[in-house]
Design a protein around this motif. Structure first.
Motif, PDB file in Angstrom:
ATOM      1  N   ASP A 194      40.016  43.378  42.269  1.00  0.00           N
ATOM      2  CA  ASP A 194      39.310  42.222  42.818  1.00  0.00           C
ATOM      3  C   ASP A 194      40.211  41.013  42.642  1.00  0.00           C
ATOM      4  N   ARG A 195      40.101  40.064  43.562  1.00  0.00           N
ATOM      5  CA  ARG A 195      41.007  38.923  43.564  1.00  0.00           C
ATOM      6  C   ARG A 195      40.852  38.054  42.317  1.00  0.00           C
ATOM      7  N   ALA A 196      39.620  37.863  41.849  1.00  0.00           N
ATOM      8  CA  ALA A 196      39.393  36.969  40.714  1.00  0.00           C
ATOM      9  C   ALA A 196      40.099  37.470  39.463  1.00  0.00           C
ATOM     10  N   THR A 197      40.009  38.780  39.192  1.00  0.00           N
ATOM     11  CA  THR A 197      40.695  39.317  38.025  1.00  0.00           C
ATOM     12  C   THR A 197      42.204  39.190  38.190  1.00  0.00           C
ATOM     13  N   TRP A 198      42.698  39.428  39.398  1.00  0.00           N
ATOM     14  CA  TRP A 198      44.134  39.291  39.642  1.00  0.00           C
ATOM     15  C   TRP A 198      44.601  37.862  39.393  1.00  0.00           C
ATOM     16  N   LEU A 199      43.858  36.883  39.865  1.00  0.00           N
ATOM     17  CA  LEU A 199      44.256  35.490  39.703  1.00  0.00           C
ATOM     18  C   LEU A 199      44.287  35.078  38.235  1.00  0.00           C
ATOM     19  N   SER A 200      43.421  35.678  37.427  1.00  0.00           N
ATOM     20  CA  SER A 200      43.355  35.319  36.011  1.00  0.00           C
ATOM     21  C   SER A 200      44.235  36.224  35.142  1.00  0.00           C
ATOM     22  N   PHE A 201      44.917  37.188  35.755  1.00  0.00           N
ATOM     23  CA  PHE A 201      45.712  38.171  35.015  1.00  0.00           C
ATOM     24  C   PHE A 201      47.098  37.607  34.709  1.00  0.00           C
ATOM     25  N   GLY A 202      47.519  37.699  33.464  1.00  0.00           N
ATOM     26  CA  GLY A 202      48.778  37.087  33.068  1.00  0.00           C
ATOM     27  C   GLY A 202      49.993  37.998  33.096  1.00  0.00           C
ATOM     28  N   ASN A 203      49.794  39.296  32.875  1.00  0.00           N
ATOM     29  CA  ASN A 203      50.925  40.221  32.735  1.00  0.00           C
ATOM     30  C   ASN A 203      51.262  40.888  34.074  1.00  0.00           C
ATOM     31  N   ARG A 204      51.666  40.088  35.065  1.00  0.00           N
ATOM     32  CA  ARG A 204      51.869  40.629  36.413  1.00  0.00           C
ATOM     33  C   ARG A 204      53.167  41.393  36.567  1.00  0.00           C
ATOM     34  N   GLY A 205      54.141  41.075  35.735  1.00  0.00           N
ATOM     35  CA  GLY A 205      55.416  41.767  35.861  1.00  0.00           C
ATOM     36  C   GLY A 205      55.989  41.595  37.249  1.00  0.00           C
ATOM     37  N   ASP A 206      56.292  42.711  37.907  1.00  0.00           N
ATOM     38  CA  ASP A 206      56.908  42.703  39.238  1.00  0.00           C
ATOM     39  C   ASP A 206      55.877  42.847  40.356  1.00  0.00           C
ATOM     40  N   LEU A 207      54.577  42.749  40.005  1.00  0.00           N
ATOM     41  CA  LEU A 207      53.535  42.974  41.004  1.00  0.00           C
ATOM     42  C   LEU A 207      53.203  41.694  41.776  1.00  0.00           C
ATOM     43  N   GLU A 208      52.791  41.878  43.020  1.00  0.00           N
ATOM     44  CA  GLU A 208      52.319  40.774  43.851  1.00  0.00           C
ATOM     45  C   GLU A 208      51.299  41.311  44.848  1.00  0.00           C
ATOM     46  N   ILE A 209      50.512  40.411  45.448  1.00  0.00           N
ATOM     47  CA  ILE A 209      49.561  40.831  46.481  1.00  0.00           C
ATOM     48  C   ILE A 209      50.339  41.268  47.715  1.00  0.00           C
ATOM     49  N   LEU A 210      50.045  42.469  48.194  1.00  0.00           N
ATOM     50  CA  LEU A 210      50.728  43.007  49.371  1.00  0.00           C
ATOM     51  C   LEU A 210      49.802  43.165  50.564  1.00  0.00           C
ATOM     52  N   VAL A 211      48.549  43.526  50.315  1.00  0.00           N
ATOM     53  CA  VAL A 211      47.593  43.755  51.407  1.00  0.00           C
ATOM     54  C   VAL A 211      46.318  42.983  51.117  1.00  0.00           C
ATOM     55  N   GLU A 212      45.856  42.196  52.081  1.00  0.00           N
ATOM     56  CA  GLU A 212      44.618  41.431  51.947  1.00  0.00           C
ATOM     57  C   GLU A 212      44.097  41.113  53.342  1.00  0.00           C
ATOM     58  N   GLY A 213      42.839  40.680  53.401  1.00  0.00           N
ATOM     59  CA  GLY A 213      42.293  40.197  54.672  1.00  0.00           C
ATOM     60  C   GLY A 213      41.535  41.214  55.495  1.00  0.00           C
ATOM     61  N   ASP A 214      41.476  42.468  55.062  1.00  0.00           N
ATOM     62  CA  ASP A 214      40.690  43.465  55.785  1.00  0.00           C
ATOM     63  C   ASP A 214      39.207  43.206  55.487  1.00  0.00           C
ATOM     64  N   PRO A 215      38.362  43.066  56.527  1.00  0.00           N
ATOM     65  CA  PRO A 215      36.927  42.840  56.275  1.00  0.00           C
ATOM     66  C   PRO A 215      36.290  43.902  55.396  1.00  0.00           C
ATOM     67  N   ARG A 216      36.864  45.113  55.388  1.00  0.00           N
ATOM     68  CA  ARG A 216      36.327  46.186  54.552  1.00  0.00           C
ATOM     69  C   ARG A 216      36.571  45.924  53.069  1.00  0.00           C
ATOM     70  N   MET A 217      37.375  44.911  52.750  1.00  0.00           N
ATOM     71  CA  MET A 217      37.683  44.588  51.355  1.00  0.00           C
ATOM     72  C   MET A 217      36.757  43.497  50.807  1.00  0.00           C
ATOM     73  N   PHE A 218      35.724  43.189  51.562  1.00  0.00           N
ATOM     74  CA  PHE A 218      34.675  42.267  51.108  1.00  0.00           C
ATOM     75  C   PHE A 218      34.026  42.832  49.847  1.00  0.00           C
ATOM     76  N   ASN A 219      33.765  41.980  48.869  1.00  0.00           N
ATOM     77  CA  ASN A 219      33.300  42.434  47.554  1.00  0.00           C
ATOM     78  C   ASN A 219      32.058  41.641  47.141  1.00  0.00           C
ATOM     79  N   GLN A 220      30.886  42.225  47.376  1.00  0.00           N
ATOM     80  CA  GLN A 220      29.603  41.558  47.108  1.00  0.00           C
ATOM     81  C   GLN A 220      29.083  41.908  45.713  1.00  0.00           C
ATOM     82  N   TYR A 221      28.551  40.907  45.027  1.00  0.00           N
ATOM     83  CA  TYR A 221      27.918  41.096  43.718  1.00  0.00           C
ATOM     84  C   TYR A 221      26.407  40.908  43.836  1.00  0.00           C
ATOM     85  N   GLY A 222      25.662  41.695  43.063  1.00  0.00           N
ATOM     86  CA  GLY A 222      24.209  41.589  43.064  1.00  0.00           C
ATOM     87  C   GLY A 222      23.658  41.559  41.650  1.00  0.00           C
TER      88      GLY A 222
END
Length: 271
Positions: A194-222
Motif C-alpha cells: 500500500d502506498r501509505a506504508t511505502w511512503l513511511s518506510f525508511g529502509n528502501r535500499g534500491d527499491l522504487e515505485i515502478l507500477v502505479e495508477g491501475d484502477p484495480r489497485m484501488f485500496n478501500q478500508y472499512g
C-alpha cells in the motif's frame, strides 16, 4: 515508621486508584499493519481519546488474521481493507454493519535495475506477468492480509500460479507490510505494498515505485462493530462511538490532514 492510620489511608487510596484503572473505558480495535506502519493511527487516535476518554488498544495484524481474531471475540471493532471479506464477515453475523472509511492505492515497487522491465506500466496484471516471465525475485506477504489478498487476485487474472515457484523466485514472507518490505529491500525484489506504508518506510535500499495508477489497485478500508450478540463481552457502546467518530466530520478531517513529506496518505470517503 508509618502510623497505622496513615498506612490505612494509603492502602485505601491505592485500592481506589486500582479500581479507577480497572474501570477505565477502552476498546480493542483489530486492524491492519498498514494503518499502524503508516503512522495513521498514532496520528488520529489521540484526538478521539482526548474527546471521549476512551482508550483505543490496537492489534495490528493482517486483514485475514484480524477477521479471525474478531470472530473469536478478541476485539470490539474491525478496521481492515478487504471489502469482500468484510462483507462476508457481516453476512455471517459476526459484524453489525460495515462502513467505508477511507482509501489509498497499492503500488508495485522493485529494484531500480528493473529486470522485468515494468517501470512506468499502469497495468498491474501485465507487470506481474512480466515479473513471472523474467523469474525476477518477488516477495509476497503470504499472510492472508488485505494486501496479500489483492496480490493473489491479480495473479489469478494473469493465469500464473506463483506459489508453485515458492522458495525460488517467489518468496512468501508470512509477515506484515513493514517486515516484508525489509525482506524485499534486502533481496532487491519486487513487492506489492500500500502506498501509505511505502511512503513511511525508511529502509528502501534500491527499491522504487515502478507500477502505479491501475484502477484495480484501488485500496478501500472499512470499519465494522463486532456483533455483541455473538460475543457478550464486546464493548458495543464505546466501539460504536469510535466508529461514529471515525466516519464523522472529526475523524474524516483527521484522516484527511495526515500527511508525510507533503503527501496525503489516506483519503476519507465515509458515506
Amino acid at each position: 515508621m508509618i502510623p497505622d492510620f496513615i498506612r490505612a489511608s494509603i492502602v485505601a487510596l491505592g485500592l481506589t486508584a486500582g479500581a479507577s484503572l480497572a474501570e477505565e473505558p477502552f476498546i480493542i480495535v483489530q486492524s491492519t499493519t498498514s494503518t499502524q506502519n503508516s503512522g495513521l493511527l498514532d496520528y488520529i487516535l489521540p484526538g478521539f481519546e482526548a474527546e471521549t476518554g476512551i482508550d483505543v488498544r490496537v492489534v495490528a495484524v493482517g486483514t485475514g488474521q484480524a477477521i479471525r481474531n474478531a470472530i473469536n471475540g478478541d476485539g470490539d471493532v474491525l478496521l481492515v481493507h478487504s471489502k469482500s471479506a468484510e462483507e462476508q464477515f457481516v453476512a455471517d453475523g459476526w459484524g453489525v454493519e460495515r462502513f467505508d472509511v477511507m482509501y489509498n492505492d497499492f503500488v508495485l515497487v522493485g529494484p531500480k535495475s528493473d529486470p522485468a522491465e515494468v517501470k512506468g506500466d499502469t497495468d498491474i496484471i501485465a507487470a506481474l506477468a512480466a515479473v513471472a516471465s523474467s523469474k525476477a525475485p518477488f516477495v509476497s506477504r503470504g499472510d492472508d492480509s488485505g494486501t496479500h489478498k489483492a496480490e493473489m487476485r491479480y495473479w489469478q487474472v494473469t493465469d500464473v500460479d506463483p506459489t508453485v515457484a515458492s522458495g525460488t523466485w517467489y518468496r512468501e514472507a508470512g509477515a506484515g507490510m513493514g517486515a516484508s518490505l525489509n525482506i524485499a529491500s534486502g533481496m532487491g525484489a519486487y513487492i506489492l505494498t500500500d502506498r501509505a506504508t511505502w511512503l513511511s518506510f525508511g529502509n528502501r535500499g534500491d527499491l522504487e515505485i515502478l507500477v502505479e495508477g491501475d484502477p484495480r489497485m484501488f485500496n478501500q478500508y472499512g470499519v465494522i462493530l463486532v456483533n455483541p450478540e455473538k460475543h457478550s463481552k464486546v464493548r458495543a457502546t464505546s466501539g460504536q462511538r469510535f466508529i461514529d467518530w471515525l466516519i464523522g466530520a472529526d475523524g474524516q478531517a483527521a484522516i484527511e490532514s495526515y500527511e508525510l513529506d507533503g503527501q496525503q496518505m489516506f483519503f476519507p470517503n465515509a458515506r
